[in-house]
Design a protein around this motif. Structure first.
Motif, mmCIF file in Angstrom:
data_model
loop_
_atom_site.group_PDB
_atom_site.id
_atom_site.type_symbol
_atom_site.label_atom_id
_atom_site.label_comp_id
_atom_site.label_asym_id
_atom_site.label_seq_id
_atom_site.Cartn_x
_atom_site.Cartn_y
_atom_site.Cartn_z
ATOM 1 N N LEU A 1 0.680 -0.781 0.643
ATOM 2 C CA LEU A 1 0.105 -0.119 -0.160
ATOM 3 C C LEU A 1 1.068 1.571 0.212
ATOM 4 C CD1 LEU A 1 -2.831 -0.540 2.458
ATOM 5 C CD2 LEU A 1 -2.761 -1.374 0.095
ATOM 6 N N ARG B 1 -3.082 6.170 -4.837
ATOM 7 C CA ARG B 1 -4.335 6.286 -4.451
ATOM 8 C C ARG B 1 -5.049 7.378 -5.344
ATOM 9 N NH1 ARG B 1 -4.264 2.602 -0.970
ATOM 10 N NH2 ARG B 1 -6.936 2.126 -1.032
ATOM 11 N N HIS B 2 -6.516 6.952 -5.655
ATOM 12 C CA HIS B 2 -7.464 8.554 -5.595
ATOM 13 C C HIS B 2 -8.702 7.728 -5.020
ATOM 14 C CE1 HIS B 2 -10.501 10.316 -8.879
ATOM 15 N NE2 HIS B 2 -8.807 11.017 -8.717
ATOM 16 N N MET C 1 -7.736 -1.542 -10.032
ATOM 17 C CA MET C 1 -8.459 -0.490 -9.036
ATOM 18 C C MET C 1 -9.666 -0.568 -9.879
ATOM 19 S SD MET C 1 -6.413 2.869 -8.072
ATOM 20 C CE MET C 1 -4.675 2.587 -6.961
ATOM 21 N N GLU D 1 -11.160 2.420 -6.482
ATOM 22 C CA GLU D 1 -11.254 1.251 -4.870
ATOM 23 C C GLU D 1 -9.847 0.536 -5.488
ATOM 24 O OE1 GLU D 1 -14.083 -2.481 -2.720
ATOM 25 O OE2 GLU D 1 -14.383 -1.201 -4.541
ATOM 26 N N LEU D 2 -9.371 0.330 -4.690
ATOM 27 C CA LEU D 2 -8.339 -1.310 -4.697
ATOM 28 C C LEU D 2 -8.612 -2.321 -4.663
ATOM 29 C CD1 LEU D 2 -5.272 -1.634 -5.347
ATOM 30 C CD2 LEU D 2 -5.022 -1.250 -2.955
#
Length: 566
Positions: free
Chosen positions: A529, A534-535, A559, A539-540
């Motif tokens: 992680l 990330r955004h 994602m 969603e990962l």
């Protein structure tokens, strides 16, 4: 599942299991005569069989495998027929060793005992486990093997990984997919196999048009693709270009001997470069400009200008150091790559003629591979990912984005821009001007990529991409202290670390890690992680690590677009 999967090796019907081979054999024998009779349906003549001994997490020698086969003799009656090339039944004696281990493979083979043992019949074979069998069914993706592909680039993604990424993106017919860093289209080829409607983005026009970047891997496939597209084959173009060069390109030593031959050839070439007269226009279809070699005047026009640009003399045309004006290419008359460098050696001139011939044959652009496989080609836009040209649609317009962004190691990471420290350039012709480029930082690239995904993906749509990782940072190793020689500055980029200008430093043994490593630190997915951008709208779904050489690795990240507010 096996027809679609890349990583499944086989699906087994388990006949027995245990903590060891002896325990599993006892379990199989104890199941009684009724079960034994049922199994004879797959083992008795005229059926043929093969027994495979496999160990996951450890490598077994041939001697060890023979000893294991002897342990399993009690389950057979002795009248079975063995066929190692095309068996009707495949049996597996399978060992499962610990997935996580402190043992390092580069220090020698693992010696652990199996955690569990299985014995069973193969119901379906996947991956390429049957590739050595005479009548074995080959995996679907082997058709796209890079060794048989028409055109490759210096960074074309490996075939199996491309199909793994396509599966992570849930690629299927009727969906729309895009690769914003498509290059020579390795990922798009994988997506096209599943019938995805494709779009691609690429900043380098040379890659899209096949100028000097890609190279031919399978010449027969290139020629076949050229014939399907109605273009001259590479062999024909090269032979014609060589003939024209021989007739028109003269040196001081051979000028007298070739004057007569050059005069006739040059008259034709000069006429080809001149503007058509009214009478020429009236000739219409008769003047469709096909020479005896099957090449049109547009080809000769661009080739004559190309010869002048590289310093070869053509009677009737003045040599020039200026690159020839770019002609808008069509499906039948692609333009020549421009260059201002004069060949220093005869072999270099031959290579330039060969490269020009391949370009004219249409054999080096991104669409050739799609013609080779008969798949629908993508729509490719020459654009800059940092300034997305795509119109925003409120509910998104893409089902998946699958891409391998440039890391700056083997492929430079660039975006449009100008270095403020360099002199300004006056743009005289906007139509032929190619904007300058500057470095595209990893963080900025990831931010723009995820922003594009958040805007373009439909709800639930997936983005699958690769993220470079320095294992020294991942494992908490001070690379500057352990690897760099005294006096060297600390490396700031992955490329500088992988390809130092002053030579490769001495390797840190802590970074000599096998691709099949089971190091607990590398298999702990919670630690990924920290290295995944990330955004808030994405969603990962998952990530997995692939260890590369030189202390590098990359994460395959999946994602999904979160539902938009209604």
């Amino acid at each position: 599942m096996c027809e679609r999967s890349v990583l499944i090796k086989a699906v087994l019907e388990v006949w027995s299991s245990g903590q060891s081979h002896d325990e599993a054999v006892q379990s199989a024998v104890a199941q009684g005569p009724a079960v034994r009779t049922q199994r004879r349906e797959f083992l008795a003549a005229p059926k043929t069989l093969q027994v495979r001994v496999e160990a996951f997490g450890r490598t077994r020698s041939m001697e060890e495998k023979r000893e294991i086969l002897d342990i399993w003799k009690p389950i057979f009656d002795g009248d079975e027929t063995v066929d190692l090339h095309a068996p009707d039944t495949i049996l597996w004696a399978l060992e499962e060793h610990g997935h996580i281990s402190e043992e390092k493979t580069h220090l020698g083979p693992r010696t652990t005992e199996p955690r569990r043992v299985f014995f069973g019949r193969q119901v379906a074979g996947g991956r390429s486990v049957d590739k050595k069998l005479k009548d074995g069914e080959k995996a679907f993706y082997q058709r796209y093997d890079l060794s048989q592909r028409a055109v490759l680039g210096p960074t074309t993604l490996e075939n199996e990984l491309a199909f793994i990424m396509a599966n992570c993106a849930l690629a299927q017919a009727g969906k729309c997919g895009m690769d914003p860093f498509c290059g020579t289209g390795g990922l798009l080829v994988a997506l096209s196999h599943f019938g995805v409607r494709l779009f691609g983005g690429e900043i380098d026009i040379r890659v899209v048009r096949g100028w000097a970047i890609a190279y031919t891997k399978n010449k027969e496939a290139v020629d076949e693709a050229a014939r399907k597209r109605g273009l001259a084959t590479a062999a024909t173009s090269e032979a014609s270009a060589t003939a024209i060069t021989t007739a028109t390109a003269t040196t001081a030593a051979t000028a007298t001997a070739t004057a007569t031959t050059a005069a006739a050839a040059v008259a034709f070439a000069v006429a080809a470069t001149a503007k058509p007269s009214a009478s020429d226009t009236m000739l219409g279809a008769e003047r469709e400009t096909k020479s005896a070699s099957g090449l049109g005047l547009d080809y000769l026009r661009s080739f004559a200008a190309y010869l002048c640009s590289i310093g070869l003399q053509i009677e009737g045309l003045e040599p020039t150091t200026e690159p020839p004006a770019e002609v808008e290419p069509t499906t039948t008359t692609p333009t020549a790559p421009t260059t201002t460098k004069k060949p220093k050696h005869p072999n270099q001139a031959k290579k330039q003629v060969k490269d020009f011939a391949l370009t004219n044959a249409g054999g080096l652009n991104v669409f050739t591979n799609f013609v080779q496989y008969g798949n629908t080609p993508p729509d490719v836009v020459v654009c800059d990912n940092s300034m997305s040209p795509y119109r925003k649609v409120p509910q998104g317009w893409l089902d998946c984005i699958v891409t391998d962004p440039p890391y700056g190691v083997r492929a430079a990471s660039k975006k449009s821009g100008r270095d403020p420290n360099r002199r300004q350039v006056e743009i005289r012709d906007v139509g032929s001007y190619i904007p300058s480029k500057v470095s595209y930082g990893e963080d900025e690239l990831s931010h723009d990529l995820l922003g594009t995904a958040a805007d373009a993906l439909r709800d639930g749509g997936r983005i699958v991409f690769l993220v470079p990782v320095d294992l020294a940072d991942f494992l908490g190793i001070d690379r500057a202290a352990s690897e760099l020689r005294e006096g060297c500055a600390e490396k700031e980029t992955l490329r500088a670390m992988a390809y130092p200008k002053d030579g490769r430093p001495k390797k840190d043994p802590r970074l000599c890690i096998s691709e099949t490593t089971r190091d607990p630190l590398l298999l702990d997915e919670t630690r990924y992680l920290d290295f995944i951008p990330r955004h808030s709208a994405l969603e990962l779904k998952g990530a997995s690590l692939q260890v590369l050489s030189g202390g590098l690795a990359r994460l395959l990240v999946t994602m999904a677009r979160l539902p938009r507010e209604r």
